[in-house]
Design a protein around this motif. Structure first.
Motif, PDB file in Angstrom:
ATOM      1  N   SER A 120      29.216  -9.716  21.192  1.00  6.59           N
ATOM      2  CA  SER A 120      29.374 -11.440  21.302  1.00  6.59           C
ATOM      3  C   SER A 120      30.217 -11.760  20.130  1.00  6.59           C
ATOM      4  O   SER A 120      30.193 -11.144  18.933  1.00  6.59           O
ATOM      5  CB  SER A 120      27.973 -11.869  21.277  1.00  6.59           C
ATOM      6  N   ILE A 121      30.921 -12.958  20.093  1.00 12.30           N
ATOM      7  CA  ILE A 121      31.536 -13.771  19.020  1.00 12.30           C
ATOM      8  C   ILE A 121      30.834 -14.951  19.136  1.00 12.30           C
ATOM      9  O   ILE A 121      30.766 -15.926  20.356  1.00 12.30           O
ATOM     10  CB  ILE A 121      32.905 -13.946  19.276  1.00 12.30           C
ATOM     11  N   ASP A 122      30.408 -15.535  17.956  1.00 11.59           N
ATOM     12  CA  ASP A 122      29.876 -17.106  17.792  1.00 11.59           C
ATOM     13  C   ASP A 122      30.202 -17.554  16.292  1.00 11.59           C
ATOM     14  O   ASP A 122      30.754 -16.796  15.497  1.00 11.59           O
ATOM     15  CB  ASP A 122      28.339 -16.914  17.599  1.00 11.59           C
ATOM     16  N   THR A 123      30.024 -18.914  16.472  1.00  5.11           N
ATOM     17  CA  THR A 123      30.410 -19.524  15.055  1.00  5.11           C
ATOM     18  C   THR A 123      29.232 -19.213  14.206  1.00  5.11           C
ATOM     19  O   THR A 123      28.319 -18.616  14.558  1.00  5.11           O
ATOM     20  CB  THR A 123      30.673 -21.234  15.532  1.00  5.11           C
ATOM     21  N   ILE A 124      29.456 -19.645  12.881  1.00  4.38           N
ATOM     22  CA  ILE A 124      28.358 -19.357  11.961  1.00  4.38           C
ATOM     23  C   ILE A 124      27.354 -20.332  11.847  1.00  4.38           C
ATOM     24  O   ILE A 124      27.793 -21.702  11.784  1.00  4.38           O
ATOM     25  CB  ILE A 124      29.036 -19.484  10.506  1.00  4.38           C
ATOM     26  N   SER A 125      26.179 -19.785  12.447  1.00  8.52           N
ATOM     27  CA  SER A 125      24.946 -20.854  12.606  1.00  8.52           C
ATOM     28  C   SER A 125      24.503 -21.268  11.352  1.00  8.52           C
ATOM     29  O   SER A 125      24.800 -20.555  10.212  1.00  8.52           O
ATOM     30  CB  SER A 125      23.935 -20.028  13.319  1.00  8.52           C
ATOM     31  N   ASP A 126      23.625 -22.197  11.286  1.00  4.68           N
ATOM     32  CA  ASP A 126      22.990 -22.782  10.166  1.00  4.68           C
ATOM     33  C   ASP A 126      22.229 -21.787   9.214  1.00  4.68           C
ATOM     34  O   ASP A 126      22.185 -21.603   8.279  1.00  4.68           O
ATOM     35  CB  ASP A 126      22.138 -24.078  10.285  1.00  4.68           C
ATOM     36  N   ALA A 127      21.486 -21.044  10.033  1.00  3.30           N
ATOM     37  CA  ALA A 127      20.553 -19.814   9.566  1.00  3.30           C
ATOM     38  C   ALA A 127      21.304 -18.808   9.124  1.00  3.30           C
ATOM     39  O   ALA A 127      21.041 -18.172   7.957  1.00  3.30           O
ATOM     40  CB  ALA A 127      19.781 -19.721  10.890  1.00  3.30           C
ATOM     41  N   LEU A 128      22.530 -18.542   9.686  1.00  3.81           N
ATOM     42  CA  LEU A 128      23.311 -17.510   9.206  1.00  3.81           C
ATOM     43  C   LEU A 128      23.836 -17.776   7.936  1.00  3.81           C
ATOM     44  O   LEU A 128      24.198 -17.030   6.958  1.00  3.81           O
ATOM     45  CB  LEU A 128      24.461 -16.962  10.200  1.00  3.81           C
ATOM     46  N   PHE A 129      24.367 -18.931   7.855  1.00  2.00           N
ATOM     47  CA  PHE A 129      25.194 -19.537   6.615  1.00  2.00           C
ATOM     48  C   PHE A 129      23.971 -19.638   5.410  1.00  2.00           C
ATOM     49  O   PHE A 129      24.665 -19.329   4.264  1.00  2.00           O
ATOM     50  CB  PHE A 129      25.715 -21.020   6.868  1.00  2.00           C
ATOM     51  N   GLN A 130      22.774 -19.905   5.666  1.00  4.89           N
ATOM     52  CA  GLN A 130      21.802 -19.796   4.741  1.00  4.89           C
ATOM     53  C   GLN A 130      21.691 -18.424   3.996  1.00  4.89           C
ATOM     54  O   GLN A 130      21.630 -18.201   3.099  1.00  4.89           O
ATOM     55  CB  GLN A 130      20.539 -20.070   5.153  1.00  4.89           C
ATOM     56  N   ARG A 131      21.846 -17.170   4.798  1.00  2.51           N
ATOM     57  CA  ARG A 131      21.768 -15.832   4.408  1.00  2.51           C
ATOM     58  C   ARG A 131      23.072 -15.667   3.483  1.00  2.51           C
ATOM     59  O   ARG A 131      23.035 -14.766   2.599  1.00  2.51           O
ATOM     60  CB  ARG A 131      21.841 -15.104   5.808  1.00  2.51           C
ATOM     61  N   MET A 132      24.162 -16.248   3.884  1.00  2.00           N
ATOM     62  CA  MET A 132      25.478 -16.136   3.320  1.00  2.00           C
ATOM     63  C   MET A 132      25.807 -16.774   1.899  1.00  2.00           C
ATOM     64  O   MET A 132      26.542 -16.223   1.040  1.00  2.00           O
ATOM     65  CB  MET A 132      26.598 -16.369   4.225  1.00  2.00           C
ATOM     66  N   GLN A 133      25.217 -18.134   2.014  1.00  3.72           N
ATOM     67  CA  GLN A 133      25.315 -18.967   0.494  1.00  3.72           C
ATOM     68  C   GLN A 133      24.821 -18.220  -0.756  1.00  3.72           C
ATOM     69  O   GLN A 133      23.618 -17.821  -0.671  1.00  3.72           O
ATOM     70  CB  GLN A 133      24.538 -20.069   0.752  1.00  3.72           C
ATOM     71  N   GLY A 134      25.813 -18.206  -1.675  1.00  3.46           N
ATOM     72  CA  GLY A 134      25.473 -17.607  -3.126  1.00  3.46           C
ATOM     73  C   GLY A 134      25.534 -16.015  -2.915  1.00  3.46           C
ATOM     74  O   GLY A 134      25.480 -15.287  -3.826  1.00  3.46           O
ATOM     75  N   ARG A 135      25.861 -15.517  -1.661  1.00  4.94           N
ATOM     76  CA  ARG A 135      26.112 -14.034  -1.676  1.00  4.94           C
ATOM     77  C   ARG A 135      27.737 -13.919  -1.194  1.00  4.94           C
ATOM     78  O   ARG A 135      28.596 -14.015  -1.939  1.00  4.94           O
ATOM     79  CB  ARG A 135      25.204 -13.485  -0.799  1.00  4.94           C
ATOM     80  N   SER A 136      28.003 -13.773   0.010  1.00  4.70           N
ATOM     81  CA  SER A 136      29.293 -13.534   0.540  1.00  4.70           C
ATOM     82  C   SER A 136      30.240 -14.769   0.450  1.00  4.70           C
ATOM     83  O   SER A 136      31.309 -14.708   0.425  1.00  4.70           O
ATOM     84  CB  SER A 136      29.339 -12.879   1.924  1.00  4.70           C
ATOM     85  N   PHE A 137      29.253 -15.792   0.341  1.00  4.91           N
ATOM     86  CA  PHE A 137      29.858 -17.294   0.546  1.00  4.91           C
ATOM     87  C   PHE A 137      29.403 -17.922  -0.725  1.00  4.91           C
ATOM     88  O   PHE A 137      28.587 -18.820  -0.718  1.00  4.91           O
ATOM     89  CB  PHE A 137      29.495 -17.885   1.661  1.00  4.91           C
ATOM     90  N   PRO A 138      30.176 -17.870  -1.897  1.00  4.65           N
ATOM     91  CA  PRO A 138      29.641 -18.167  -3.106  1.00  4.65           C
ATOM     92  C   PRO A 138      29.990 -19.826  -3.009  1.00  4.65           C
ATOM     93  O   PRO A 138      30.770 -20.035  -2.350  1.00  4.65           O
ATOM     94  CB  PRO A 138      30.193 -17.381  -4.292  1.00  4.65           C
ATOM     95  N   ALA A 139      29.540 -20.489  -4.440  1.00  2.24           N
ATOM     96  CA  ALA A 139      29.754 -21.799  -4.437  1.00  2.24           C
ATOM     97  C   ALA A 139      31.235 -22.076  -4.625  1.00  2.24           C
ATOM     98  O   ALA A 139      31.757 -23.121  -4.146  1.00  2.24           O
ATOM     99  CB  ALA A 139      29.119 -22.383  -5.674  1.00  2.24           C
ATOM    100  N   ASN A 140      32.079 -21.096  -4.983  1.00  2.00           N
ATOM    101  CA  ASN A 140      33.660 -21.309  -5.038  1.00  2.00           C
ATOM    102  C   ASN A 140      34.608 -20.826  -3.816  1.00  2.00           C
ATOM    103  O   ASN A 140      35.536 -20.689  -4.126  1.00  2.00           O
ATOM    104  CB  ASN A 140      33.825 -20.741  -6.463  1.00  2.00           C
ATOM    105  N   CYS A 141      33.734 -20.658  -2.970  1.00  2.00           N
ATOM    106  CA  CYS A 141      34.544 -19.853  -1.750  1.00  2.00           C
ATOM    107  C   CYS A 141      35.521 -20.902  -1.343  1.00  2.00           C
ATOM    108  O   CYS A 141      35.168 -22.201  -0.948  1.00  2.00           O
ATOM    109  CB  CYS A 141      33.521 -19.469  -0.841  1.00  2.00           C
TER     110      CYS A 141
END
Length: 212
Positions: A25-46
């Motif tokens: 499946s393909i989905d947009t980035i859910s809020d729950a997934l985005f929480q996992r990513m923030q500060g990791r693969s998706f840092p503040a300067n992304c």
């Protein structure tokens, strides 16, 4: 006629659910997934917009042919390509050991590669430079990373290998599990979908790496 029309419409309505149930499946980035990513693969300067990214769920098989569930974040521009590639690799029993978000490794590329993980999006620079990697936009994919290392020469002539537990696999004349080589199915599918392979680079080799 009305009954047939109703049955066709009912089947069409079930198609999205069937696609999800298939394991691909393909989905947009859910809020729950985005929480996992923030500060990791998706840092503040992304600088890559969240809206440009997609969450893939796939099935894959390891070298023992066990069926595993995997997930990957990539750019929306290559999401359909990757879904088709992973589906065809799965159907062909092509081995991929892990497909996990790099956030499970705290976005540490070395840790992910040491575990032979396959991943795509991670906002980071090319090692040894200040240039953004293709992974920073989710436009590159690394497959079976421990067995298909990144190899280059330093300015003083030393051979640098990543990950650091992949030295036995620098010799591409050897046969071993999870090896990607020109002409194999993984290589052919990525090339068919318009990707280029790091194994073709001249000044360095990145045998795990496919990018658009």
């Amino acid at each position: 006629m009305k009954r047939i029309t109703w049955m066709i419409l009912a089947c069409m309505a079930l198609l999205p659910a069937c696609a999800q149930d298939s394991g691909f499946s393909i989905d947009t980035i859910s809020d729950a997934l985005f929480q996992r990513m923030q500060g990791r693969s998706f840092p503040a300067n992304c600088s890559t917009p969240r809206s440009d990214l997609r969450h893939l769920r796939v099935l894959h098989r390891n070298a023992e042919d066990s069926v595993l569930h995997g997930e990957m974040v990539c750019n929306k521009a290559i999401a359909e390509d990757l879904l088709d590639i992973f589906r065809r690799l799965y159907d062909a029993h092509y081995p991929i050991e892990h497909i996990r978000l790099i956030d499970d490794y705290e976005a540490d590329d070395e840790l992910s590669m040491r575990d032979n993980n396959s991943s795509s999006f991670c906002f980071r620079v090319v090692p040894g430079t200040t240039k953004l990697s293709k992974h920073a936009r989710g436009m590159a994919v690394d497959i079976n990373t421990r067995y298909n290392p990144y190899v280059r020469r330093s300015r003083d002539g030393r051979r640098l290998v990543s990950p650091d537990n992949s030295h036995p696999y620098v010799d591409r004349s050897k046969t071993f599990p999870y090896k990607i080589e020109e002409g194999d199915l993984c290589y052919r599918l990525f090339i068919e979908h318009g990707f280029t392979w790091g194994g073709h680079w001249r000044t360095m080799k990145d045998y795990q790496h496919f990018e658009k």
